[in-house]
Write an enzyme that holds these catalytic residues in place. Sequence first.
Site, short mmCIF file in Angstrom:
data_model
loop_
_atom_site.label_atom_id
_atom_site.label_comp_id
_atom_site.label_asym_id
_atom_site.label_seq_id
_atom_site.Cartn_x
_atom_site.Cartn_y
_atom_site.Cartn_z
N TYR A 194 -13.13 22.76 13.41
CA TYR A 194 -12.73 21.68 12.50
C TYR A 194 -13.30 21.84 11.10
O TYR A 194 -14.14 22.68 10.85
CB TYR A 194 -13.00 20.31 13.09
CG TYR A 194 -14.41 19.89 13.45
CD1 TYR A 194 -15.53 20.54 13.03
CD2 TYR A 194 -14.58 18.75 14.26
CE1 TYR A 194 -16.80 20.11 13.37
CE2 TYR A 194 -15.84 18.30 14.62
CZ TYR A 194 -16.95 18.98 14.17
OH TYR A 194 -18.19 18.54 14.53
N GLU A 195 -12.78 21.03 10.20
CA GLU A 195 -13.08 21.11 8.76
C GLU A 195 -12.72 22.48 8.19
O GLU A 195 -13.41 23.01 7.33
CB GLU A 195 -14.55 20.78 8.48
CG GLU A 195 -15.02 19.46 9.01
CD GLU A 195 -14.15 18.29 8.59
OE1 GLU A 195 -13.43 18.43 7.58
OE2 GLU A 195 -14.17 17.26 9.27
#
Length: 596
Positions: A440-441
């Site tokens: 994620y990110e």
Amino acid sequence: MPTYRAPVEEVSFLLNEVFQFDNYNNLPGFSDASADVREAIFDEAAKFAENVVQPLNRSGDLEGCKRHDDGRVTTPTGFKEAFRQLGEGGWLSLAAPAEYGGQGLPITLSQVVGEFLISSNMAFSMYSGLTQGAMAALLVHGTPEQKKTFVPKMVTGEWAGTMNLTEPHCGTDLGLLRTKAVKQADGSYKITGTKIFISGGEQDLTENIVHLVLARIEGAPAGVKGISLFVVPKVLINGDGSLGSRNGVSCGSIEHKMGIHGNSTCVMNYDNATGWLLGEENKGLNAMFVMMNEARLGVGVQGLAQSEVAYQNAVAYARERLQGRAISGVKEKDKPADPIIVHPDVRRTLLTIKAFNEAARAFVVWTSLKSDVAHRSGDEKERQAADDHMGLMTPVLKGVLTDVGFANAVSAQQTFGGHGYIAEHGMEQFVRDARIAMIYEGANGIQALDLVGRKLGRDGGRAITAFFGEVSSFAKENAANEAMKPYIVPLSASLQHLQQATMWLMQNGLQKPDNAAAASTDYMHLFGLVVLGYMWARMVKVALGKLADGSGTDQHKTKLITGKFFMERMLPETAVHLARIQSGSDTTMALAAEAF
């Protein structure tokens, strides 16, 4: 049962001795964070992490979050009370501006405390981490009224924050998003659409949640140029600041996922929800990148933090677990077997993790200080140089620390043998939780592409040139020091590998983009090894100085050995990465898709 002890002594070594924190007292907030104040903050943060948050880690993983029929979500037992203590203890307000109820202290202190909280309970820490990221975006792009309305309640932990980017059909390619915004006569917007993978999207920890939502205004251009950012509260706010009616935003479901079970990862439905533009129309990505960059640094710390807690538990087990005899002869004659820490391969595993953790922590502190300079310095050149550093290092820090952090969690689990696969020891949870940080990110492949495709050539290569100059100057200044040679010689060699790789990309990547893309992950990790090697050289220089003047301790002696292990056993991997980069992309791209 797993345990955790915050590395306060390690942090103090970095801030006090390596990076000379007090030399930054010309910046706002630093003079308020004297050595005594820092020590008190870290000691209290350690107690909170170890005694309040860490005991909830395994129980939170087992219990998880629950969505009820009416759309409410409850977090694991104990989380709500712990979050209340987090807010009341001022842990959310450390670096927030005083005008909004914060303490105005350096961001560096907040990052250090963040590591403690993540190691103790990653799922729990995400609620506060996202809140701080949302605050950052509001402070940079919000109107005075928006800041006044939302930030003070987030600082106290009464309200939380989230970021809403991903949709079922669109992740990395945000230009495909469909969530729409329709402007109203009063200047607000009606937001309609579905977002997925929203961490902390619904929960019972706070009375309100401030959602930052990417959407496309009716009639806006296609692609990323037509994206705007909106602030959409879960509960609308009355004119006097009190909470009003429920907004048109709800949790459709909670994702069933591999790890971080204590964090509610939600599908969020926006049904004519009322929102307000944050920043300028069609420039939502610029505004969201403030939060995304904060989040990426925080996720990098997650990689370090999970590596650290897994390491601590592996060391404790290796000291206690009796299996076999040392190959060099019996070590514990009064016991039926020797502890496995006597075995060279176990030591290799543990030293590899230790050497990474200590250098990665230095990398985080170094970059956090640059963030403070970028935000607080009155000198334009200083701000620009610090901002250059942040732009260049963010993908390296996020990508390398999470890739290696996950690998280290697996290695620490391996130390336990079959017991590492059993839930009661906690090692399998560290592996599961660490895995998400690579995804994620911005998945790490995207981080590598960002580094090679955007950051290297930015502003004519100003940032990478400055980094090369800094490391080269350090190596030259210390080349004549005999005690430093075991560290300077390999650092110089690895820096040359990075420079060769950079030149190769310049010569071969522009004309044939596949060369750059195929090399990107190896380049990111080569870069990361050089940064970590530079961190070790700086730490060793300090340790040698302390030992030479008689003020050294066992901590300083340990630094010399651990740093030498890194230089001998880990840094040479730069040569492998260089060879892969220089092999080009022809073989990688040769197979037809049907041949895979």
